[in-house]
Design an enzyme around this catalytic site. Sequence first.
Site, mmCIF file in Angstrom:
data_model
loop_
_atom_site.group_PDB
_atom_site.id
_atom_site.type_symbol
_atom_site.label_atom_id
_atom_site.label_comp_id
_atom_site.label_asym_id
_atom_site.label_seq_id
_atom_site.Cartn_x
_atom_site.Cartn_y
_atom_site.Cartn_z
ATOM 1 N N ASP A 251 0.984 -1.087 -0.090
ATOM 2 C CA ASP A 251 0.191 0.165 0.119
ATOM 3 C C ASP A 251 0.709 1.472 0.128
ATOM 4 O OD1 ASP A 251 -3.008 1.108 0.687
ATOM 5 O OD2 ASP A 251 -1.661 2.219 1.839
ATOM 6 N N ILE A 252 0.764 2.285 -0.602
ATOM 7 C CA ILE A 252 1.305 3.536 -0.992
ATOM 8 C C ILE A 252 1.162 4.345 0.509
ATOM 9 C CG2 ILE A 252 1.875 5.475 -2.421
ATOM 10 C CD1 ILE A 252 0.810 4.065 -4.770
ATOM 11 N N GLU A 294 -4.996 2.308 -3.929
ATOM 12 C CA GLU A 294 -3.556 2.488 -3.957
ATOM 13 C C GLU A 294 -2.785 1.132 -3.635
ATOM 14 O OE1 GLU A 294 -4.728 4.263 -0.009
ATOM 15 O OE2 GLU A 294 -5.465 3.808 -2.092
#
Length: 379
Positions: A251-252, A294
């Site tokens: 996950d960003i 994301e």
Amino acid sequence: ILKLTSENKDFSYLQNSFNHLSNLIGNPVINKNIKTHEPLLKEYIKDFESVLDTVKNMEHNDAKEIELISQISALSQPIVQGEPANIDVESLNRLKSIIIEINAMHAEEIKEYMGKVRETFNNARQVIFVIFAASILGTVFIGYNEARLIIRPINKLRIGTRKVAEGDLEHRIDIHTADEFQHLAADFNNMAEKLHDRTIKLEKLTKEFEKLSISDELTGLFNYRHFYNVVKSELERAKRYKTIFSIFILDIDNFKHYNDKYGHLGGDKLLKMLGRFLRKNTRSADVVCRYGGEEFAIMLPETDKNHTVILADKIRQLIQIHKFIYEKSQPLGNITVSIGVSSYPADATKINELIERADKALYRAKSEGKNRVCGPVAS
């Protein structure tokens, strides 16, 4: 028989064309994103309309057949007019039933005429035998001309029809008798050519549709559905052959901050860049997917948890030092990611549990300060 066989090919093609269209209209994934798949839908509608017109323009003598074609034409109006959403499931099923029925009628009619032809040829052989007894020379002469002018062309047409029916769409009939047989062969070859071209086109469109159904539109990576199916297949294989595999979900960090500052277009650019980066920096056997939003997910076959953690941390570090667009404005000064890892059978033996444990490990990495790799907590 040749006329009926030719018509039967068109009716069979009508059924195949309708099946492609029906499967597309009835696909809930397509219906949710109909604009994206509109070109493919229009192509299937165009193909169905074309073959329906061919069937309607045939010479029909049977009253029931005429009635069935009329019903097909009426029921398919919403489809032909480009409004497939207006046709309900009951009408689709009714349309399918009528198309199947008219194909069955043609098959039975061909079978009936074939029986009559066999009887005719048996009678013809008896007549030839009588003629042969009366005049050997006359019979030889007649037999030779009959074989040359009638039997041979008929056999070539029969063989050609059978080959095309069996799927050999490249077969062509070679007849040079300067009569109706030659014209019929030319028409047959023209039909086979068009059928061959149309089949290739439909196969190409079908492959494109299959690719779209497992791909993420933005990044070009596999989508979540394909990721789930791949993990499911790998789990079954691992249980069968006593092997191992792992997954990790990435996950960003602070992506909302990035999106708020540069808008969704900026966020989409970052997701595309990260998708290309992950594809480039993973092994050829690894399956890289966009998990959603994301988040990205990777399945690593034949890889234990310790090795997966090492590989995941290597990717995390490479992302941290990689130059992404507008990254200096992020709270951590760079684009960073948090990663959750889980492995079979060390962490879970069921697919949902395996994904859930990787998810929980990801949230733990987030809660512990982000930009790190975490595995499941031992239960």
